[in-house]
Design a protein around this motif. Sequence first.
Motif, PDB file in Angstrom:
ATOM      1  N   ALA A  24       0.818  -1.211   0.000  1.00 10.66           N
ATOM      2  CA  ALA A  24       0.000   0.000   0.000  1.00 10.66           C
ATOM      3  C   ALA A  24       0.855   1.266   0.000  1.00 10.66           C
ATOM      4  O   ALA A  24       0.512   2.261  -0.637  1.00 10.66           O
ATOM      5  N   THR A  25       1.993   1.216   0.707  1.00 12.29           N
ATOM      6  CA  THR A  25       2.854   2.394   0.779  1.00 12.29           C
ATOM      7  C   THR A  25       3.355   2.766  -0.612  1.00 12.29           C
ATOM      8  O   THR A  25       3.382   3.938  -0.981  1.00 12.29           O
ATOM      9  N   LYS A  26       3.748   1.747  -1.383  1.00 17.16           N
ATOM     10  CA  LYS A  26       4.230   2.016  -2.734  1.00 17.16           C
ATOM     11  C   LYS A  26       3.116   2.604  -3.594  1.00 17.16           C
ATOM     12  O   LYS A  26       3.348   3.517  -4.379  1.00 17.16           O
ATOM     13  N   VAL A  27       1.909   2.064  -3.427  1.00 16.29           N
ATOM     14  CA  VAL A  27       0.773   2.576  -4.191  1.00 16.29           C
ATOM     15  C   VAL A  27       0.576   4.054  -3.878  1.00 16.29           C
ATOM     16  O   VAL A  27       0.446   4.888  -4.776  1.00 16.29           O
ATOM     17  N   GLU A  28       0.620   4.380  -2.592  1.00 19.03           N
ATOM     18  CA  GLU A  28       0.388   5.769  -2.189  1.00 19.03           C
ATOM     19  C   GLU A  28       1.528   6.678  -2.628  1.00 19.03           C
ATOM     20  O   GLU A  28       1.295   7.819  -3.049  1.00 19.03           O
TER      21      GLU A  28
ATOM     22  N   ALA B 175       3.387   6.294  -5.221  1.00 19.85           N
ATOM     23  CA  ALA B 175       3.236   6.514  -6.661  1.00 19.85           C
ATOM     24  C   ALA B 175       2.137   7.534  -6.940  1.00 19.85           C
ATOM     25  O   ALA B 175       2.287   8.414  -7.789  1.00 19.85           O
ATOM     26  N   ARG B 176       1.039   7.434  -6.180  1.00 23.84           N
ATOM     27  CA  ARG B 176      -0.056   8.406  -6.348  1.00 23.84           C
ATOM     28  C   ARG B 176       0.436   9.808  -6.044  1.00 23.84           C
ATOM     29  O   ARG B 176       0.169  10.746  -6.777  1.00 23.84           O
ATOM     30  N   ALA B 177       1.181   9.895  -4.936  1.00 17.22           N
ATOM     31  CA  ALA B 177       1.639  11.210  -4.504  1.00 17.22           C
ATOM     32  C   ALA B 177       2.535  11.852  -5.551  1.00 17.22           C
ATOM     33  O   ALA B 177       2.515  13.060  -5.735  1.00 17.22           O
ATOM     34  N   PHE B 178       3.327  11.032  -6.240  1.00 19.35           N
ATOM     35  CA  PHE B 178       4.201  11.581  -7.267  1.00 19.35           C
ATOM     36  C   PHE B 178       3.509  11.705  -8.614  1.00 19.35           C
ATOM     37  O   PHE B 178       4.140  12.062  -9.605  1.00 19.35           O
ATOM     38  N   ARG B 179       2.242  11.355  -8.675  1.00 21.43           N
ATOM     39  CA  ARG B 179       1.447  11.449  -9.892  1.00 21.43           C
ATOM     40  C   ARG B 179       2.130  10.771 -11.080  1.00 21.43           C
ATOM     41  O   ARG B 179       2.312  11.361 -12.140  1.00 21.43           O
TER      42      ARG B 179
ATOM     43  N   ALA C  19       2.111   4.207 -17.445  1.00 22.12           N
ATOM     44  CA  ALA C  19       3.236   3.414 -17.923  1.00 22.12           C
ATOM     45  C   ALA C  19       4.346   3.375 -16.877  1.00 22.12           C
ATOM     46  O   ALA C  19       4.912   2.329 -16.576  1.00 22.12           O
ATOM     47  N   GLN C  20       4.634   4.568 -16.295  1.00 26.58           N
ATOM     48  CA  GLN C  20       5.674   4.631 -15.260  1.00 26.58           C
ATOM     49  C   GLN C  20       5.313   3.734 -14.086  1.00 26.58           C
ATOM     50  O   GLN C  20       6.144   3.051 -13.503  1.00 26.58           O
ATOM     51  N   TRP C  21       4.022   3.772 -13.761  1.00 23.47           N
ATOM     52  CA  TRP C  21       3.525   3.006 -12.625  1.00 23.47           C
ATOM     53  C   TRP C  21       3.699   1.515 -12.875  1.00 23.47           C
ATOM     54  O   TRP C  21       4.294   0.801 -12.064  1.00 23.47           O
ATOM     55  N   LEU C  22       3.281   1.050 -14.043  1.00 21.47           N
ATOM     56  CA  LEU C  22       3.350  -0.382 -14.329  1.00 21.47           C
ATOM     57  C   LEU C  22       4.787  -0.860 -14.504  1.00 21.47           C
ATOM     58  O   LEU C  22       5.192  -1.878 -13.956  1.00 21.47           O
ATOM     59  N   LEU C  23       5.584  -0.079 -15.261  1.00 20.54           N
ATOM     60  CA  LEU C  23       6.940  -0.529 -15.551  1.00 20.54           C
ATOM     61  C   LEU C  23       7.915  -0.205 -14.426  1.00 20.54           C
ATOM     62  O   LEU C  23       8.880  -0.930 -14.211  1.00 20.54           O
ATOM     63  N   GLY C  24       7.635   0.901 -13.728  1.00 19.06           N
ATOM     64  CA  GLY C  24       8.594   1.346 -12.715  1.00 19.06           C
ATOM     65  C   GLY C  24       8.317   0.846 -11.322  1.00 19.06           C
ATOM     66  O   GLY C  24       9.221   0.774 -10.485  1.00 19.06           O
ATOM     67  N   VAL C  25       7.067   0.506 -11.038  1.00 25.37           N
ATOM     68  CA  VAL C  25       6.731   0.085  -9.680  1.00 25.37           C
ATOM     69  C   VAL C  25       6.195  -1.344  -9.643  1.00 25.37           C
ATOM     70  O   VAL C  25       6.727  -2.198  -8.936  1.00 25.37           O
ATOM     71  N   VAL C  26       5.162  -1.602 -10.452  1.00 27.58           N
ATOM     72  CA  VAL C  26       4.510  -2.909 -10.366  1.00 27.58           C
ATOM     73  C   VAL C  26       5.445  -4.024 -10.829  1.00 27.58           C
ATOM     74  O   VAL C  26       5.643  -5.022 -10.132  1.00 27.58           O
TER      75      VAL C  26
END
Lengths: 269, 257, 260
Positions: C145-149, C151-155, C159-166
């Motif tokens: 959840a922390t990573k999700v939040e 990522a949200r905070a950094f908007r 694509a960045q979200w899927l490739l860079g975090v997930v």
Amino acid sequence: MTDLSKAGPMLEVTDLGHTYQGKDGAHDAIDALGFSVGAGELVCVVGPSGCGKSTLLRTIAGLVRPSRGAVSLHGSPVDGVPADLAVVFQDYSRSLFPWLSVQRNVEFPLRGLARAERASRAAEALASVGLDKAGRKYPWQLSGGMQQRVAIARALAYRPALLLMDEPFASVDAQTRFELEDLLLRVRREQDTTVLLVTHDIDESVYLGDRVLVLSKSPATVVAELTVDLGAERDQITTRASEEFVELRARVAGLLQGVPQQRSVPVEH
Amino acid sequence: MRRGPRFTAGLVGLVGLFLVWEAASRTGLVPEYYLRPPSVVLPTLVRLLGDVGFLRAVIATVLATLIAVALSVLIAVPAGLLLGSVSWVRRAMMTVVEFLRPIPAVALIPLALLTFGTGPDTKIVLATFAGLWPVLFNTMYALDELDPLHVQTARAFGVGRLGVLTRVALPSAAPFVLTGVRLTFAMSLAVVVSVELFSGGTIGLGQLVLEASAGASQMDVVLAGTVLAGVIGYAANAGLEKLNDRLFGWNARGGER
Amino acid sequence: MRLLKEAGQRWVVFAVAVLVWELLARAADDVFFPPPTTIAEAAGELWFSPLFGEHVVPGVGRMLAGFATAAVVGVALGVLLGRSATAMAYLSPAFTFIRSIPPPLLVPFFAATIGVTSMQLPTIAFGALWPVLLNTVDGARSVDATKVETARAFRLSRAQWLLGVVLPSALPKVFAGLRLSLSIALVLMVISELIGSLNGVGNQLVQAQRDYALPAMWAWIVLLGILGYLFNTLLLLAERRALAWQPGHSPEAKTLATGG
């Protein structure tokens, strides 16, 4: 020798030293340690963090073979794990077996006994730590403080001549810690157990101990040995506020910081 | 938790799978001659389940798989405990193990058929060979992960080496072993079916399916057999998962490790 | 000195095993169990003959192509689906069901539909898809959840979200799935060639069986073992590189613990 073992101390540690062979050279954890514990005594060992307290305890328990010196229990040298000794570790979540119920955890060391005897001893031990209803639960269903009670009950059910405790209350919150300290004092009074307790908490060592052994930094040696004259009945509020308590804790604190004049304090024993 | 809605959704998904299949077949997306629609395949399956010869083949396959799984566990758990707890034995044996493990059991089928014949022994031996590894490695790695404080606690209470192995190492390895068994079942079933597919003389589901596929004459039977094998695999996996939850709830919810 | 002793322990049993095998095989003189030296001789002849180019290369090529297809499709689909709890609620049992079909049983259907000589690659790709896919879904689902939040905070963009975090968070599971898929791909390569193929190592195994050429058969089996070891080692190396950032990552323990 037999005479001595009757009259003499239950546990005798002489000139004990242990060196770990690490990747970057040898490391002396403890050195030239010597003290004794009489039957029925509660002795606290206090020392700075990482000074080798745990090594000392594991050596006495026969889990670690010391590099130098000797440990003897009831007058005979410790070689391997002694039969009538129990250990309570700091990390209850890792020392209780998660696949066993509370009841079975307490019965774990009682392998040789008849089933009924095991059950009754476990029930008795659980009752003495105030957990008579938790036997069928699993450790992870209990709070941290309750888990540590289970670990204490398990040690008590084993009816050891000597109970070793390695920072037993360091991982619980302050309120629970007070409760568990009082629990230990009560159980020990009722069952006349001999206890050697290792802690880094000065107040705890003074509050619980009949005697306090102060260790130096690594490699640990005994710097001083203080007798605690606070009586058998102790109370978290009044005892801790008493003049003797305050004075003793100041002395222990001074010793731990290596204030030179404290070295000259005569060993009161 | 929300078991109800999840369960319904899953069921909808499964029904959807069969609907897509039906549609693919009816619209000719995949030639219907090969991909018979479920409206044909499922009745065929029901009819086959009433057929003694078919049932005998299914039982032969499942039984061989179960025997192979049992043998794998009986061999691999003690072996894993030994390799996991005595380092020189591990060093000595690992080269042999690393040499044997990558050999796909199916590559041994022609050889095994020549040597042992087309009886059930061949299936069982090969499936056991394939099924050993997941249990063996999971047992070994579980011992690597064994909490030293658990061992010290037991030893401090005077429990000996053998006692530590059976009363501490084995129970804490048990969930890993069961995970291994799940993989082992899938592996063993695959190998048993492979032997049956390759050797016309071995009674079993694989042989039945292969025969039915000859000349693409009975594609409904091929698909019915394939679906049934899927059901068996699914049921075994779900059953073992349930067993895991029941036996090792402490592991899932303990959450400390 | 200790290293020497450990290396000795490592190889001594293996050497003794081979030696005992050699002696027993020579003493028994059983056609089914030729001594290792005879196998080595056959291997020397077969592996370095034109057969290598005619059979090993195309067979292994199909296996790698099928595996690569499964990996790409499985990871891409898995990352997308894994972030949708609703989608997976519907799809998970259906996928698990398909995965539960013993992969070799796909061969007759594919053989009948596509043709015995050209079904290998699609069979491998289809069979190897499910472990990567389901493991990737599992990994993608477990982004904390922390990573999700964060990522949200950094908007972050999608694509960045899927490739860079997930994807990075899912990687340990992805590799666990890839390893399972690889072993399925190898199994399918062999069995699909055994059942019917113009070429491939499996084809040669059948040929050797028909000719009662046992040393040749053993030589091909050993080659398959070597190939299996090689590909698995390469995958492990890739995993170690890709997961070097993870503290205390031990690939073996994690794979097997998660099981797939």
